[in-house]
Structure formats: C-alpha cells, structure tokens
Design a protein around this motif. Structure first.
Motif, PDB file in Angstrom:
ATOM      1  N   TRP A 106      43.738 -58.544  19.856  1.00 25.66           N
ATOM      2  CA  TRP A 106      45.075 -58.501  19.296  1.00 25.66           C
ATOM      3  C   TRP A 106      45.808 -59.764  19.696  1.00 25.66           C
ATOM      4  CZ3 TRP A 106      47.860 -53.193  18.980  1.00 25.66           C
ATOM      5  CH2 TRP A 106      47.034 -52.301  18.306  1.00 25.66           C
ATOM      6  N   TYR A 132      46.240 -61.608  13.974  1.00 25.06           N
ATOM      7  CA  TYR A 132      47.260 -60.929  13.194  1.00 25.06           C
ATOM      8  C   TYR A 132      48.458 -61.857  12.986  1.00 25.06           C
ATOM      9  CZ  TYR A 132      44.480 -56.915  14.528  1.00 25.06           C
ATOM     10  OH  TYR A 132      43.452 -56.048  14.721  1.00 25.06           O
ATOM     11  N   ALA A 169      52.341 -58.424  10.744  1.00 23.50           N
ATOM     12  CA  ALA A 169      53.236 -57.660  11.610  1.00 23.50           C
ATOM     13  C   ALA A 169      54.535 -57.323  10.890  1.00 23.50           C
ATOM     14  CB  ALA A 169      53.524 -58.447  12.873  1.00 23.50           C
ATOM     15  N   LEU A 223      52.761 -57.522  17.339  1.00 30.49           N
ATOM     16  CA  LEU A 223      52.404 -56.254  16.701  1.00 30.49           C
ATOM     17  C   LEU A 223      53.098 -55.101  17.419  1.00 30.49           C
ATOM     18  CD1 LEU A 223      48.597 -56.233  15.808  1.00 30.49           C
ATOM     19  CD2 LEU A 223      50.544 -56.160  14.266  1.00 30.49           C
ATOM     20  N   THR A 262      53.075 -50.868  17.906  1.00 33.76           N
ATOM     21  CA  THR A 262      52.270 -49.662  17.745  1.00 33.76           C
ATOM     22  C   THR A 262      53.115 -48.439  18.053  1.00 33.76           C
ATOM     23  OG1 THR A 262      51.472 -49.667  20.033  1.00 33.76           O
ATOM     24  CG2 THR A 262      50.143 -50.855  18.388  1.00 33.76           C
ATOM     25  N   ARG A 280      48.934 -48.490  14.393  1.00 33.30           N
ATOM     26  CA  ARG A 280      49.608 -49.752  14.110  1.00 33.30           C
ATOM     27  C   ARG A 280      50.691 -49.503  13.075  1.00 33.30           C
ATOM     28  NH1 ARG A 280      45.492 -54.517  12.774  1.00 33.30           N
ATOM     29  NH2 ARG A 280      47.325 -55.085  11.565  1.00 33.30           N
ATOM     30  N   ARG A 293      50.473 -50.716   9.433  1.00 36.59           N
ATOM     31  CA  ARG A 293      49.551 -50.026   8.526  1.00 36.59           C
ATOM     32  C   ARG A 293      50.110 -48.682   8.043  1.00 36.59           C
ATOM     33  NH1 ARG A 293      44.569 -52.144   7.996  1.00 36.59           N
ATOM     34  NH2 ARG A 293      43.996 -53.847   9.408  1.00 36.59           N
ATOM     35  N   SER A 297      42.652 -45.276  18.807  1.00 37.96           N
ATOM     36  CA  SER A 297      43.546 -46.004  17.913  1.00 37.96           C
ATOM     37  C   SER A 297      42.919 -45.994  16.534  1.00 37.96           C
ATOM     38  CB  SER A 297      43.767 -47.441  18.399  1.00 37.96           C
ATOM     39  OG  SER A 297      42.542 -48.122  18.485  1.00 37.96           O
TER      40      SER A 297
END
Length: 232
Positions: free
Chosen positions: A120, A125, A130, A177, A179, A194, A197, A231
């Motif tokens: 990560w 990403y 993000a 990011l 979560t 995440r 998503r 995850s």
C-alpha cells in the motif's frame, strides 16, 4: 552530541539560506569534516531541501519551515483531498510537489496502529484511486457515531462486486488510502474494506447495539492476540 541532535543543529544552521562550508560547520559542531559530509548526505536522502556538494558548501533551498502541527482526522482528510486534487492537475511541477508533500506527511504520521498490507502506498495507489472514496467519508463517519448499519455495493481486489451490510466501527488513514473496519453481516466476521472500492452506500434506519464478539474492543483484542483480520 547524539547524531539526531547534530542533524537537527545542522538544519538550524542552514535555515538562513546562506552557503555554509563543511569545515565551518564541523568547527561549530565539534566534529570532523568527514562527519559533516556523511550527515549532509543523510539529510539530502531524507528529503530535506538542501543543495551543495563536498568542497563547495551547503545551503537550504526551502523558504518556509512550518512549526509542529497537531491535526485532527478531519483536518488530515481535508489535506488528503487537497493533495488528491493537485496530484491530478496538469501541472507537472505541482504534481511532484503533491507527491513530495504526501511523503513528508506519511513520514511523520503516528505509528501506533497496525501495519498496512504490503504494497500500500503512492506508487501502487495513485491519488485518483484514493479520491474515489472521499464522497463516502461523511456518511461513514456519521454511521460510526450513531452506530447505524450501512448497505453498500463493494468491489473487491478480484473485481467481483457484491452487496454487503456492515456495522462500521472505525476509519483509518494509510498513506493516501482510507479503510473502514466493520463487522460484516454477510461474512459474520470483522472485515477491513477499502473506502475507494465502496459504492451506493445507504444508511439503514435501524441502529445496532453492541453485541459480544462484534465490537471495536473485540476487534482490537483479536489484533493484539495476533489474529489476522481479513481485508477485501
């Protein structure tokens, strides 16, 4: 003098923006010139805006040094959003500045949290990924505060999409990011999702009461015991 203290003193010397010879700094700090060379290399590779080379001298190029700041999670969220916007701008210089600023912020974030999954980071990403989840942060924050269940459509790493009902417990920031740790009604277990998503998030009318084995305290106890939380 400890090396960390010496590096700090070097930064204070260089803050005036003038050119400083290694010998002069060595005399002032009571160390060998070779030590100054090594320390300057360390500062440069650490991202401190210093230019120069052995035999010529060194100077700091950044005109502004900010004092220490204490940021709330919402303030960090706002900063994250601003970097995301700049990171997608057409100006290459601004894009690079956003990357550099993000790296500096990541370097000073507190480390009293579980390590993020391997890989990560910015290279994997980019900001645009993000930024996809920013619109969901207020809803998630409200649900956590009110203990309200959410229904969402979620796309996992395998690009499979499914509808989930979750009890959101906390949000965390992992270097560009976000979560959400939640109790997943479908999996009947804790899951880390995440936020970028998530899609079609809807607050459900009913509130959830804390049940044994499904609370944030239970989640933290499992982490402390060394259990892996899935995850998706």
């Amino acid at each position: 003098m400890r090396r960390s203290d010496r590096l700090f003193e070097m930064i204070q010397i260089l803050r005036d923006g003038r050119l400083h010879r290694a010998q002069d700094m060595a005399d002032r700090l009571g160390v060998a010139v070779r030590t100054v060379y090594r320390d300057m290399d360390t500062l440069m590779t650490s991202g401190v805006p210093v230019i120069g080379e052995r035999g010529l001298g060194y100077a700091m190029t950044a005109p502004i040094t900010l004092p220490p700041l204490n940021l709330s999670m919402i303030e960090l969220e706002a900063l994250h959003l601003g970097m995301a916007v700049v990171g997608q701008a057409g100006d290459a210089e601004l894009q690079q500045a956003a990357r550099s600023l993000s790296a500096k912020i990541d370097a000073v974030l507190p480390e009293d949290r579980s390590a993020p999954p391997t890989g990560w980071g910015f290279a994997t990403y980019p900001f645009k990924d993000a930024a996809a989840g920013f619109a969901h942060l207020p809803t998630l924050r409200a649900a956590i505060r009110s203990r309200q269940k959410l229904r969402m459509t979620y796309t996992n790493l395998g690009r499979e999409t499914a509808e989930r009902v979750i009890r959101p417990l906390k949000m965390e920031y992992w270097g560009r990011l976000w979560t959400c740790t939640a109790w997943c009604e479908y999996c009947n277990d804790f899951m880390v999702f995440r936020i970028d998503r998530m899609d079609d998030i809807k607050l459900l009318p009913s509130l959830f009461v804390e049940e044994q084995g499904k609370t944030l305290i239970d989640h933290m106890a499992r982490l402390k015991a060394g259990e892996n939380i899935a995850s998706d």
